[in-house]
Each structure stands twice: as C-alpha cells, then as structure tokens.
Design a protein around this motif. Structure first.
Motif, short mmCIF file in Angstrom:
data_model
loop_
_atom_site.label_atom_id
_atom_site.label_comp_id
_atom_site.label_asym_id
_atom_site.label_seq_id
_atom_site.Cartn_x
_atom_site.Cartn_y
_atom_site.Cartn_z
N UNK A 220 89.81 51.57 69.66
CA UNK A 220 89.86 52.23 68.37
C UNK A 220 88.82 51.64 67.44
N UNK A 221 88.91 52.04 66.18
CA UNK A 221 87.97 51.58 65.15
C UNK A 221 88.75 51.11 63.94
N UNK A 222 88.34 49.97 63.41
CA UNK A 222 89.01 49.36 62.26
C UNK A 222 88.00 49.21 61.13
N UNK A 223 88.41 49.58 59.93
CA UNK A 223 87.53 49.43 58.77
C UNK A 223 87.17 47.96 58.56
N UNK A 224 85.88 47.69 58.36
CA UNK A 224 85.43 46.32 58.13
C UNK A 224 86.05 45.73 56.87
N UNK A 225 86.40 46.58 55.93
CA UNK A 225 87.02 46.09 54.70
C UNK A 225 88.43 45.56 54.94
N UNK A 226 89.01 45.88 56.09
CA UNK A 226 90.38 45.45 56.41
C UNK A 226 90.43 44.29 57.40
N UNK A 227 89.27 43.81 57.84
CA UNK A 227 89.26 42.79 58.90
C UNK A 227 88.06 41.87 58.76
N UNK A 228 88.12 40.75 59.47
CA UNK A 228 87.01 39.82 59.54
C UNK A 228 86.92 39.27 60.97
N UNK A 229 85.72 38.94 61.39
CA UNK A 229 85.57 38.22 62.65
C UNK A 229 86.25 36.86 62.49
N UNK A 230 86.98 36.44 63.50
CA UNK A 230 87.84 35.26 63.35
C UNK A 230 87.04 34.01 62.94
N UNK A 231 85.82 33.87 63.46
CA UNK A 231 85.01 32.71 63.08
C UNK A 231 84.69 32.70 61.60
N UNK A 232 84.28 33.84 61.10
CA UNK A 232 83.96 33.95 59.67
C UNK A 232 85.23 33.78 58.83
N UNK A 233 86.31 34.32 59.31
CA UNK A 233 87.58 34.21 58.58
C UNK A 233 87.98 32.74 58.43
N UNK A 234 87.93 31.98 59.53
CA UNK A 234 88.33 30.58 59.46
C UNK A 234 87.43 29.77 58.54
N UNK A 235 86.13 30.05 58.59
CA UNK A 235 85.20 29.33 57.72
C UNK A 235 85.46 29.64 56.25
N UNK A 236 85.94 30.83 55.98
CA UNK A 236 86.17 31.24 54.59
C UNK A 236 87.54 30.89 54.06
N UNK A 237 88.44 30.43 54.94
CA UNK A 237 89.80 30.11 54.50
C UNK A 237 89.80 28.87 53.61
#
Length: 392
Positions: A220-237
């Motif tokens: 499927x396809x997920x809106x980028x506004x609703x998700x983050x790549x896990x690496x980027x997400x962890x760095x931004x937490x």
C-alpha cells in the motif's frame, strides 16, 4: 485382627501419600516463587499426581531453569518420577516460533476464546514469540514479555526469517490515526487502517507517499505526513518531560479500554506505555509492573520534586502486614500538581484540593512518583531497538 492390621496399613499408606503430595506441592510452589513470580511474563502451570509408586509431573512452563530445578528436587524425593511437563515454545511448532503482527492492532486475550478477558494488544510490525498453538489461536509473548492468546494477526516466521524481516528499512506511523491506500492518491481505496507505532517495510517513495509492505505481503501507500523512516524518527525523538506531556495531550479524549495499548482505546498503563513507546521506549505492560521501574521521587504526597513526564502510581497501601500493597492505576505528571491519565477517557486531573480539576478519588489513593527520563537502560525501561525481540 487381620482386618485391623489391614486398616492401619491403609491409613498409614494414605497418610504417607498425602504427606508426599503436600511435599511435592510445596516444592512446585517454591520453585515458582523463585523463578516465575509474575505469571504475566512467564508460564508456570505444573501439578503433581501419584499413581502407585510413581509421581507424575504434568503441565507446562516457559522457564527452563525452573523446570531443571523442579526435576532435580522431585527426583531426590521420589524414586519413581514421570516427567510429562511441556517446555514452551512447544516442540510441535518446529522452528516457526516467531512472528510479526500484521493488523494495525492485534488483540491478546487471557484464554484462547473470544469471550475471554482482553489483556493487551500488539501493534503492526511488532515481533512476537510464539509459544504454542491451539486450534486457530496462538499463545504469544510481546517485546515487553507479556503473554496472551491471539487469533490471526500474526505472520508466522522462523528466526532466520524474522531476522531478515527486521533488517529491512521501515517507516513508523507517527499520526495517531491514519490508513494505507491502494494507490499513491489521497482518494484511493484503503488497504487498512493504521495507528501510531505501526511499522511497515519501505519499498520506495512516490511523491507525497511511502510505498510500504505489510508483514503478510500486502502492499500500500502511506502519506509521508503520517510517517517517518525509523532512523530519522529515532534521531528526532526528544525524551524530555515537555515532549512526553505534549504527546500525552494529543491523546486526550480517547476512551478507556481495559487491555488497550493503542489509540483505538487504552487502559491507564496502556496510555503511559504508548506515550513512551512513541519516544522510542518500551515500558512494562501493567501499572503494577511499571511501578518497579525508574527512580523514586516521592512516596509521601510531596510533589515539589516531581517533573513533567514522571509517572504517578495509585492504589491501596500495605496494611501492617495484613494486606499487601496493590498498585492499580498510573498517570503522567504534567506539572502544578496535575496529571493526565486514562480513566473513562484520557483527561487531566489534579491533586490540589483548590484546583477545579481536583480528583479526590485518586488523591486519596496516591502511592508514589517514579522518574523514567534519565533511567533508560535500567530494569523495565528499554529502548525499542535494544529489545531482544527487535534486534534479534
């Protein structure tokens, strides 16, 4: 005379059997207390029966050390011992003792039937350990070690298959409510609903969408506004009190659901667990487990040292040895003697009698304040990708 001797022999034989049964029952209990004090995260369901001169041990357990000690102690008591204990994961599963949740939320129950108590939930992309199978139900263990029965929702894998799956790049859903769609268009038909914490494999990107794959092979396809790549997400937490409180605020109004650990519905510890999970942290499942984690800040009702993001615990205090303490509720401190918690729905309460949001009921059963921030890596507070299930 012969009849009397026979009856006396029968009585002594019966008393001997009763004494032996009591002895082996005590051994089973002691071993359980030593190795399996919490039946929510380990299985210990062992009983002993006697047939003539043979003691039969029956049941199942997940704890090998407990099993080994029981066999040694039982063997020293009885000459004839039959071992009918199943060690879990069950041997009939073969190598397929792992899996990944493929629905947005997978429901765990206390027993393998739909009418049984809901005890917890697993999120899409969550690796689980499979312990046994009964009809269409599987008994699984989640990364926080919690055990329950689930019907469907799990893509079964061997350990090498799980390791291969975990190495694939992922996105995590950061919106509390979302969906994947069949085409990279906002008006395309949905593939499924999604909730915060769901993780899917990235296959590529198209415009404003991630192309994703589910553990069971759906795409499927997920809106980028609703998700983050896990690496980027962890760095931004940012694991700060302010960030914890802001995330908690965003869940305001979600209904209380016993056993719930997702934005579809949460119980009190499911709420605290979810808030911290969205900051890359795995907490224990229940309030009575979470209370053993973190740094003690207060147990006297003095909130001068409490900081936003701390956990407040509520329940019944121990009563001079007559009754044990019972921890039955938890919330997140937000400052100024206020806290946010799941009770009926997620909302703010106060421990200050002069505050219009004063929660007299919980103020009267307050137990202690524990700090999670700054204690990552201590028992019960673990980074997601340091967890043995995720890193394999």
């Amino acid at each position: 005379m012969r009849k009397t001797v026979f009856l006396l022999g029968l009585v002594f034989s019966t008393l001997s059997v009763m004494s032996q049964n009591s002895e082996i029952s005590s051994v089973i209990k002691r071993v359980k207390e030593k190795y399996v004090p919490d039946s929510r995260v380990e299985i210990w369901d062992i009983v002993a029966t006697q047939r003539e001169d043979t003691v039969i041990l029956k049941g199942e357990t997940t704890n090998r050390d407990a099993y080994d000690e029981l066999i040694v102690q039982a063997g020293s008591l009885y000459g004839q011992l039959k071992d009918s204990i199943r060690l879990l994961p069950a041997s009939e599963l073969g190598d397929a003792t792992w899996g990944v949740i493929y629905n947005s939320v997978g429901t765990l129950r206390a027993q393998p039937r739909y009418g049984s108590e809901l005890v917890s939930q697993g999120l899409l992309g969550m690796p689980v350990r499979i312990l046994e199978k009964r009809d269409g139900w599987r008994r699984i263990q989640t990364p926080d070690q919690y055990i329950g029965w689930i019907n469907g929702s799990v893509k079964v894998m061997t350990k090498p298959e799980l390791e291969e799956y975990l190495q694939k790049p992922k996105v995590i859903i950061t919106a509390f409510s979302s969906q994947s769609v069949s085409k990279p268009k906002h008006d395309a038909f949905p593939v499924s609903d999604l909730v915060a914490g769901n993780m899917l494999t990235i296959k590529g990107t198209q415009g404003k969408f991630y192309q994703v794959e589910y553990p069971d092979g759906r795409e499927g396809y997920v809106r980028k506004s609703d998700a983050l790549e896990t690496g980027k997400w962890l760095k931004g937490v940012e694991l700060t009190g302010e960030s914890i409180v802001n995330t908690a605020y965003r869940l305001t109004g979600i209904p209380y659901l016993w056993g719930g650990t997702s934005p579809k519905g949460m119980d009190c510890s499911g709420f605290t667990k979810t808030v911290y999970f969205m900051h890359g942290i795995i907490l224990a499942r229940d309030a009575s487990q979470q209370v053993h984690s973190g740094k003690l800040i207060d147990d006297q009702g003095d909130f001068s040292g409490a900081l936003p993001g701390d956990l407040l615990f509520f329940g019944t205090k121990a009563n001079d040895g007559k009754s044990k303490e019972r921890v039955i509720h938890v919330g997140i401190y937000i400052g100024h003697n206020r806290f946010i918690h799941a009770s009926d729905y997620i909302h703010i309460g106060s421990l200050d009698p002069d505050d219009p949001l004063y929660d007299e009921f919980n103020a009267n059963r307050y137990l202690r304040t524990k700090r999670i921030i700054g204690e990552v890596g201590t028992p019960g507070i673990e980074r997601i990708f340091d967890n043995e299930f995720y890193k394999q």
